[in-house]
Scaffold this motif. Structure first.
Motif, PDB file in Angstrom:
ATOM      1  N   ASP A   1       0.844  -1.186   0.000  1.00 22.04           N
ATOM      2  CA  ASP A   1       0.000   0.000   0.000  1.00 22.04           C
ATOM      3  C   ASP A   1       0.884   1.242   0.000  1.00 22.04           C
ATOM      4  O   ASP A   1       1.500   1.584   1.016  1.00 22.04           O
ATOM      5  N   SER A   2       0.945   1.938  -1.125  1.00 23.25           N
ATOM      6  CA  SER A   2       1.850   3.088  -1.260  1.00 23.25           C
ATOM      7  C   SER A   2       1.482   4.240  -0.326  1.00 23.25           C
ATOM      8  O   SER A   2       2.311   5.114  -0.083  1.00 23.25           O
ATOM      9  N   ASN A   3       0.284   4.241   0.230  1.00 24.97           N
ATOM     10  CA  ASN A   3      -0.085   5.256   1.216  1.00 24.97           C
ATOM     11  C   ASN A   3       0.726   5.114   2.499  1.00 24.97           C
ATOM     12  O   ASN A   3       0.752   6.031   3.320  1.00 24.97           O
ATOM     13  N   TYR A   4       1.379   3.981   2.679  1.00 24.73           N
ATOM     14  CA  TYR A   4       2.153   3.718   3.892  1.00 24.73           C
ATOM     15  C   TYR A   4       3.662   3.812   3.655  1.00 24.73           C
ATOM     16  O   TYR A   4       4.439   3.453   4.515  1.00 24.73           O
ATOM     17  N   TRP A   5       4.072   4.313   2.500  1.00 24.43           N
ATOM     18  CA  TRP A   5       5.492   4.467   2.217  1.00 24.43           C
ATOM     19  C   TRP A   5       6.049   5.703   2.902  1.00 24.43           C
ATOM     20  O   TRP A   5       5.336   6.681   3.147  1.00 24.43           O
ATOM     21  N   SER A   6       7.328   5.686   3.169  1.00 28.21           N
ATOM     22  CA  SER A   6       8.102   6.842   3.654  1.00 28.21           C
ATOM     23  C   SER A   6       7.676   7.347   5.023  1.00 28.21           C
ATOM     24  O   SER A   6       7.781   8.536   5.299  1.00 28.21           O
ATOM     25  N   ASN A   7       7.211   6.450   5.892  1.00 29.36           N
ATOM     26  CA  ASN A   7       6.891   6.900   7.248  1.00 29.36           C
ATOM     27  C   ASN A   7       7.419   5.949   8.312  1.00 29.36           C
ATOM     28  O   ASN A   7       6.906   5.904   9.417  1.00 29.36           O
ATOM     29  N   GLY A   8       8.448   5.170   7.972  1.00 31.35           N
ATOM     30  CA  GLY A   8       9.133   4.341   8.957  1.00 31.35           C
ATOM     31  C   GLY A   8       8.551   2.960   9.186  1.00 31.35           C
ATOM     32  O   GLY A   8       9.053   2.216  10.033  1.00 31.35           O
ATOM     33  N   ILE A   9       7.523   2.588   8.450  1.00 31.25           N
ATOM     34  CA  ILE A   9       6.910   1.273   8.662  1.00 31.25           C
ATOM     35  C   ILE A   9       7.885   0.154   8.313  1.00 31.25           C
ATOM     36  O   ILE A   9       7.985  -0.839   9.040  1.00 31.25           O
ATOM     37  N   GLY A  10       8.607   0.287   7.223  1.00 34.93           N
ATOM     38  CA  GLY A  10       9.569  -0.736   6.844  1.00 34.93           C
ATOM     39  C   GLY A  10      10.610  -0.952   7.927  1.00 34.93           C
ATOM     40  O   GLY A  10      10.885  -2.088   8.331  1.00 34.93           O
ATOM     41  N   ARG A  11      11.172   0.120   8.422  1.00 31.75           N
ATOM     42  CA  ARG A  11      12.181   0.035   9.490  1.00 31.75           C
ATOM     43  C   ARG A  11      11.567  -0.596  10.736  1.00 31.75           C
ATOM     44  O   ARG A  11      12.135  -1.507  11.342  1.00 31.75           O
ATOM     45  N   ASN A  12      10.379  -0.132  11.123  1.00 32.19           N
ATOM     46  CA  ASN A  12       9.738  -0.658  12.329  1.00 32.19           C
ATOM     47  C   ASN A  12       9.272  -2.097  12.186  1.00 32.19           C
ATOM     48  O   ASN A  12       9.109  -2.799  13.180  1.00 32.19           O
ATOM     49  N   ALA A  13       9.054  -2.550  10.975  1.00 33.83           N
ATOM     50  CA  ALA A  13       8.707  -3.957  10.752  1.00 33.83           C
ATOM     51  C   ALA A  13       9.965  -4.825  10.740  1.00 33.83           C
ATOM     52  O   ALA A  13       9.943  -5.972  11.210  1.00 33.83           O
ATOM     53  N   LEU A  14      11.062  -4.298  10.223  1.00 31.80           N
ATOM     54  CA  LEU A  14      12.283  -5.099  10.134  1.00 31.80           C
ATOM     55  C   LEU A  14      12.976  -5.273  11.482  1.00 31.80           C
ATOM     56  O   LEU A  14      13.681  -6.262  11.689  1.00 31.80           O
ATOM     57  N   ILE A  15      12.767  -4.369  12.411  1.00 29.80           N
ATOM     58  CA  ILE A  15      13.400  -4.509  13.733  1.00 29.80           C
ATOM     59  C   ILE A  15      12.968  -5.809  14.414  1.00 29.80           C
ATOM     60  O   ILE A  15      13.822  -6.632  14.776  1.00 29.80           O
ATOM     61  N   PRO A  16      11.673  -6.060  14.595  1.00 34.96           N
ATOM     62  CA  PRO A  16      11.308  -7.337  15.244  1.00 34.96           C
ATOM     63  C   PRO A  16      11.616  -8.547  14.364  1.00 34.96           C
ATOM     64  O   PRO A  16      11.869  -9.644  14.878  1.00 34.96           O
TER      65      PRO A  16
END
Length: 177
Positions: free
Chosen positions: A95-110
């Motif tokens: 969902d491109s509406n969720y790009w560029s707001n840290g979701i990828g980083r916050n998902a990759l941490i756990p």
């Protein structure tokens, strides 16, 4: 199930088939950044069901990303070479509406935490391409080090791009947490 801030990584449920199929196929802007130099065609429902959806439901190597109760993508891992414990991770936010707001980083941490806790590995790798600057920035913000840059090996829409390889060692990851 893995949690970090407002992110939940979890197995998909069988009743989420239509929702996930729509997420992946209705807006395919994500395909412009997820290795677009490899052939892609929209999967049929049957292909989706026996492929990605099955892996999401099994939850072994692929988990769905949920943000504030909404499914937006997935994390995964694969063995580059299982006998040498060479593991690579991947992530897609459909969902491109969720790009560029840290979701990828916050998902990759756990996700990275889980992989180091449950698998006999000393390194987690992530490979992207120079045409995806958001993924490169995400890897660097996570503390992954650029380990290799293969220049001009990805050809897309008349231009050459670099393949960029990142990695983090177990001791580096644990020291940063």
């Amino acid at each position: 199930m893995l949690n970090h801030e407002n992110i939940v990584l979890r197995k998909a449920q069988s009743n989420e088939f239509e929702l996930l199929y729509a997420l992946i196929t209705l807006d395919e802007k994500w395909t412009e950044y997820n290795g677009p130099y490899f052939p892609y065609s929209t999967p049929t429902k049957l292909e989706f069901e026996s492929g990605l959806f099955k892996r999401l439901c099994e939850g072994d190597k692929t988990l769905a990303i949920e943000v504030d109760g909404k499914l937006v993508g997935n994390v995964s891992y694969y063995w580059e070479c299982e006998s040498t414990h060479w593991l690579e991770i991947g992530i897609v936010i459909y969902d491109s509406n969720y790009w560029s707001n840290g979701i990828g980083r916050n998902a990759l941490i756990p996700w990275i935490n889980c992989l180091f806790e449950t698998l006999e590995i000393e390194r987690v790798g992530l490979t992207t391409w120079s045409g995806n600057p958001r993924m490169m920035a995400c890897a660097e913000k996570l503390g992954l080090k650029q380990e290799a840059r293969l220049r001009k090996v990805r050809y897309h829409q008349g231009e050459y791009y670099d393949s960029v390889k990142y990695g983090v060692l177990r001791n580096e990851w644990l020291a940063s947490k």
